[in-house]
Scaffold this motif. Structure first.
Motif, PDB file in Angstrom:
ATOM      1  N   LEU A 144       0.822  -1.204   0.000  1.00  0.00           N
ATOM      2  CA  LEU A 144       0.000   0.000   0.000  1.00  0.00           C
ATOM      3  C   LEU A 144       0.860   1.259   0.000  1.00  0.00           C
ATOM      4  CD1 LEU A 144      -2.918   0.985   0.110  1.00  0.00           C
ATOM      5  CD2 LEU A 144      -2.749   1.012   2.600  1.00  0.00           C
ATOM      6  N   GLY A 145       1.989   1.211   0.720  1.00  0.00           N
ATOM      7  CA  GLY A 145       2.871   2.366   0.763  1.00  0.00           C
ATOM      8  C   GLY A 145       3.451   2.692  -0.601  1.00  0.00           C
ATOM      9  N   GLY A 146       3.884   1.664  -1.320  1.00  0.00           N
ATOM     10  CA  GLY A 146       4.403   1.900  -2.662  1.00  0.00           C
ATOM     11  C   GLY A 146       3.344   2.465  -3.591  1.00  0.00           C
ATOM     12  N   LEU A 147       2.125   1.919  -3.499  1.00  0.00           N
ATOM     13  CA  LEU A 147       1.030   2.413  -4.337  1.00  0.00           C
ATOM     14  C   LEU A 147       0.702   3.866  -4.017  1.00  0.00           C
ATOM     15  CD1 LEU A 147      -1.476  -0.599  -4.330  1.00  0.00           C
ATOM     16  CD2 LEU A 147      -0.311   0.367  -6.315  1.00  0.00           C
ATOM     17  N   LEU A 148       0.572   4.166  -2.737  1.00  0.00           N
ATOM     18  CA  LEU A 148       0.200   5.517  -2.330  1.00  0.00           C
ATOM     19  C   LEU A 148       1.234   6.532  -2.792  1.00  0.00           C
ATOM     20  CD1 LEU A 148      -1.719   7.326  -0.710  1.00  0.00           C
ATOM     21  CD2 LEU A 148      -0.336   6.846   1.321  1.00  0.00           C
ATOM     22  N   GLY A 149       2.512   6.220  -2.583  1.00  0.00           N
ATOM     23  CA  GLY A 149       3.551   7.147  -3.017  1.00  0.00           C
ATOM     24  C   GLY A 149       3.542   7.356  -4.517  1.00  0.00           C
ATOM     25  N   GLY A 150       3.404   6.275  -5.284  1.00  0.00           N
ATOM     26  CA  GLY A 150       3.387   6.397  -6.736  1.00  0.00           C
ATOM     27  C   GLY A 150       2.217   7.217  -7.242  1.00  0.00           C
ATOM     28  N   ILE A 151       1.035   7.009  -6.657  1.00  0.00           N
ATOM     29  CA  ILE A 151      -0.153   7.734  -7.109  1.00  0.00           C
ATOM     30  C   ILE A 151      -0.046   9.214  -6.767  1.00  0.00           C
ATOM     31  CG2 ILE A 151      -2.641   7.982  -6.753  1.00  0.00           C
ATOM     32  CD1 ILE A 151      -2.734   4.931  -6.312  1.00  0.00           C
ATOM     33  N   LEU A 152       0.337   9.524  -5.533  1.00  0.00           N
ATOM     34  CA  LEU A 152       0.421  10.927  -5.121  1.00  0.00           C
ATOM     35  C   LEU A 152       1.474  11.690  -5.924  1.00  0.00           C
ATOM     36  CD1 LEU A 152       0.097  10.669  -1.232  1.00  0.00           C
ATOM     37  CD2 LEU A 152      -1.617  11.444  -2.875  1.00  0.00           C
ATOM     38  N   ILE A 153       2.630  11.074  -6.131  1.00  0.00           N
ATOM     39  CA  ILE A 153       3.688  11.755  -6.885  1.00  0.00           C
ATOM     40  C   ILE A 153       3.274  11.935  -8.342  1.00  0.00           C
ATOM     41  CG2 ILE A 153       6.056  11.505  -7.744  1.00  0.00           C
ATOM     42  CD1 ILE A 153       6.701  10.136  -5.040  1.00  0.00           C
ATOM     43  N   SER A 154       2.586  10.954  -8.913  1.00  0.00           N
ATOM     44  CA  SER A 154       2.115  11.078 -10.298  1.00  0.00           C
ATOM     45  C   SER A 154       1.154  12.244 -10.466  1.00  0.00           C
ATOM     46  CB  SER A 154       1.415   9.780 -10.736  1.00  0.00           C
ATOM     47  OG  SER A 154       2.314   8.692 -10.749  1.00  0.00           O
ATOM     48  N   ASN A 171       2.598   6.224 -15.683  1.00  0.00           N
ATOM     49  CA  ASN A 171       1.818   7.448 -15.841  1.00  0.00           C
ATOM     50  C   ASN A 171       2.497   8.400 -16.834  1.00  0.00           C
ATOM     51  OD1 ASN A 171      -0.246   9.524 -14.877  1.00  0.00           O
ATOM     52  ND2 ASN A 171       1.662  10.542 -14.335  1.00  0.00           N
ATOM     53  N   ALA A 172       3.831   8.464 -16.784  1.00  0.00           N
ATOM     54  CA  ALA A 172       4.555   9.322 -17.709  1.00  0.00           C
ATOM     55  C   ALA A 172       4.425   8.846 -19.145  1.00  0.00           C
ATOM     56  CB  ALA A 172       6.030   9.388 -17.315  1.00  0.00           C
ATOM     57  N   LEU A 173       4.317   7.528 -19.327  1.00  0.00           N
ATOM     58  CA  LEU A 173       4.261   6.971 -20.680  1.00  0.00           C
ATOM     59  C   LEU A 173       2.867   7.012 -21.292  1.00  0.00           C
ATOM     60  CD1 LEU A 173       6.618   3.858 -20.416  1.00  0.00           C
ATOM     61  CD2 LEU A 173       7.028   5.967 -21.696  1.00  0.00           C
ATOM     62  N   ILE A 174       1.857   6.624 -20.492  1.00  0.00           N
ATOM     63  CA  ILE A 174       0.517   6.473 -21.079  1.00  0.00           C
ATOM     64  C   ILE A 174      -0.553   7.300 -20.367  1.00  0.00           C
ATOM     65  CG2 ILE A 174       1.015   4.174 -21.975  1.00  0.00           C
ATOM     66  CD1 ILE A 174      -0.403   2.962 -19.639  1.00  0.00           C
ATOM     67  N   GLY A 175      -0.135   8.207 -19.482  1.00  0.00           N
ATOM     68  CA  GLY A 175      -1.096   9.069 -18.830  1.00  0.00           C
ATOM     69  C   GLY A 175      -1.749   8.421 -17.623  1.00  0.00           C
ATOM     70  N   ARG A 176      -2.938   8.896 -17.275  1.00  0.00           N
ATOM     71  CA  ARG A 176      -3.620   8.430 -16.079  1.00  0.00           C
ATOM     72  C   ARG A 176      -3.879   6.923 -16.105  1.00  0.00           C
ATOM     73  NH1 ARG A 176      -1.997  12.382 -14.032  1.00  0.00           N
ATOM     74  NH2 ARG A 176      -3.209  14.103 -13.110  1.00  0.00           N
ATOM     75  N   ALA A 177      -4.018   6.346 -17.280  1.00  0.00           N
ATOM     76  CA  ALA A 177      -4.223   4.901 -17.373  1.00  0.00           C
ATOM     77  C   ALA A 177      -3.033   4.140 -16.794  1.00  0.00           C
ATOM     78  CB  ALA A 177      -4.452   4.479 -18.826  1.00  0.00           C
ATOM     79  N   GLY A 178      -1.852   4.767 -16.806  1.00  0.00           N
ATOM     80  CA  GLY A 178      -0.672   4.116 -16.247  1.00  0.00           C
ATOM     81  C   GLY A 178      -0.789   3.879 -14.763  1.00  0.00           C
ATOM     82  N   ILE A 179      -1.496   4.778 -14.052  1.00  0.00           N
ATOM     83  CA  ILE A 179      -1.713   4.572 -12.621  1.00  0.00           C
ATOM     84  C   ILE A 179      -2.557   3.326 -12.398  1.00  0.00           C
ATOM     85  CG2 ILE A 179      -2.751   5.564 -10.557  1.00  0.00           C
ATOM     86  CD1 ILE A 179      -2.086   8.321 -11.632  1.00  0.00           C
ATOM     87  N   ALA A 180      -3.578   3.150 -13.243  1.00  0.00           N
ATOM     88  CA  ALA A 180      -4.427   1.965 -13.123  1.00  0.00           C
ATOM     89  C   ALA A 180      -3.647   0.688 -13.424  1.00  0.00           C
ATOM     90  CB  ALA A 180      -5.622   2.081 -14.065  1.00  0.00           C
ATOM     91  N   ALA A 188      11.733   8.156 -20.409  1.00  0.00           N
ATOM     92  CA  ALA A 188      11.133   8.091 -21.745  1.00  0.00           C
ATOM     93  C   ALA A 188       9.911   8.985 -21.826  1.00  0.00           C
ATOM     94  CB  ALA A 188      10.744   6.641 -22.068  1.00  0.00           C
ATOM     95  N   GLY A 189       9.124   9.031 -20.759  1.00  0.00           N
ATOM     96  CA  GLY A 189       7.960   9.909 -20.745  1.00  0.00           C
ATOM     97  C   GLY A 189       8.355  11.366 -20.801  1.00  0.00           C
ATOM     98  N   HIS A 190       9.499  11.703 -20.213  1.00  0.00           N
ATOM     99  CA  HIS A 190       9.997  13.083 -20.238  1.00  0.00           C
ATOM    100  C   HIS A 190      10.277  13.521 -21.665  1.00  0.00           C
ATOM    101  CE1 HIS A 190      12.465  16.594 -19.344  1.00  0.00           C
ATOM    102  NE2 HIS A 190      13.428  16.062 -20.061  1.00  0.00           N
TER     103      HIS A 190
END
Length: 375
Positions: free
Chosen positions: A187-197, A258-267, A341-343
């Motif tokens: 959960l910690g990894g998920l939360l950090g990734g989502i918030l930073i994205s 998220n950087a590569l495919i947008g919000r769908a990347g979070i999913a 790559a997303g950059h």
């Protein structure tokens, strides 16, 4: 008399078909989530539990036959020459326990592997003791009948000793803390990734944020689990590195997608981590108990690799931890590459959008500015 303002735009009703489809889709998602978490537990069975057996060849053969008859396929038996060899295999986690035969029968366990395996080995110890005493009593009766022993001779009582070679910490004697800690790591990894994205813009800033988050999270979680509650054992800094790398792997993968495919990347990151990796992580039961080959597949995901790594570092320092380290590093690398790559992809998109928005004259002037001029 209507009091509605005629200037207020009327929101059109959702079509009936779409409303029903959304409801059915939401119910299907709930069913999939339930299946992902319940299926590994419901389908788990005791099978292929790796154990070692040492002792006289005839007795080892008899025990193997007895185990196979009582529960075919439940154990993967490895023959060893001595008790010391069996202990070495337990400490490297190549086997989960051992049966030592001979004049002083003994069952070796490792409660740090989990309660389920320890309970199975305790049952084996009880069965061995019952069988050994029955055989001793039968041998005495035969001796009396043959006149080799006086009437009333009583067979000596045989006790099978149970030794916990790798016990859990006294602060977590039942292993509940070690098992429960696996989910907060996910959960910690998920939360950090989502918030930073969502909240951090800029690829390099995101990379710095993910790194900082992982370092702070690793130190904080291990500080609580090891320094406060005493759940984890071993080297504090190596444990912090392992936990931090696990959080970095998950968070960076989500940010990279998220950087590569947008919000769908979070999913995508959430589904792979929570609905695939976490149920298959074998954090609450041995991976051998899961339907093959899912237990082994789960070790290729961050939750499975991190759960195994943290347990090995705490209680099995002699075990080979190369594979889980490589798995976490590989997921981390995928995430970092995705961010970079997303950059560059976003730079190309922005430049193209700017050029399309320029008037024809400005575009011509811009193109002329790019023509090399004579020195």
């Amino acid at each position: 008399m209507s009091t509605s303002d005629p200037r207020t735009p009327r929101i059109p009703h959702t079509p009936w078909g779409r409303a029903i489809a959304l409801a059915v889709g939401a119910a299907a998602i709930v069913a999939v989530v339930l299946l992902a978490f319940v299926w590994p537990t419901i389908t788990s069975t005791v099978k292929d539990v790796p154990i070692a057996v040492a002792g006289p060849s005839a007795q080892v053969t008899a025990v193997e036959a007895s185990l196979d008859k009582a529960a075919s396929g439940a154990f993967d038996v490895t023959r060893v020459d001595s008790r010391a060899a069996a202990v070495d295999l337990i400490k490297t986690r190549d086997v989960y326990g051992a049966i030592i035969l001979g004049e002083k029968p003994e069952v070796l366990t490792a409660s740090a592997n989990g309660v389920a395996v320890s309970q199975i080995l305790d049952q084996i110890a009880g069965q061995l003791q019952t069988q050994a005493n029955a055989q001793a009593a039968a041998a005495v009766q035969q001796a009396i009948a043959a006149g080799r022993a006086p009437a009333g001779t009583v067979a000596p009582t045989i006790t099978v000793t149970v030794t916990d070679v790798v016990p859990l910490a006294s602060t977590d004697a039942r292993g509940l803390g070690l098992t429960a800690a696996s989910f907060p790591l996910v959960l910690g990894g998920l939360l950090g990734g989502i918030l930073i994205s969502i909240l951090v813009a800029g690829s390099w800033r995101r990379l710095a944020a993910v790194t900082t988050y992982a370092v702070a999270g690793g130190l904080g979680i291990v500080g609580i689990m090891q320094g406060w509650f005493g759940i984890l054992q071993g080297n504090f800094w190596i444990n912090a590195l392992a936990v931090g790398l696990a959080m970095f792997a998950t968070a960076s993968f989500i940010v990279g997608m998220n950087a590569l495919i947008g919000r769908a990347g979070i999913a995508v990151g959430g589904v792979l981590t929570m609905l695939v990796g976490n149920p298959l992580s074998a954090a609450t039961q041995p991976l051998q108990f899961m339907v093959a080959p899912w237990g082994a597949i789960g070790q290729w995901f961050v939750p499975g690799a991190s759960a195994t790594l943290v347990r090995d570092l705490s209680y099995f320092p002699d075990a080979d931890t190369l594979f889980p380290w490589l798995v976490l590093l590989a997921w981390s690398a995928v995430g970092v590459v995705g961010m970079i790559a997303g950059h560059f992809r976003n730079q190309v998109v922005v430049e193209a959008a700017v050029e399309e928005s320029l008037p024809a004259s400005a575009a011509t002037e811009d193109a002329a500015d790019r023509i090399p001029q004579p020195a």
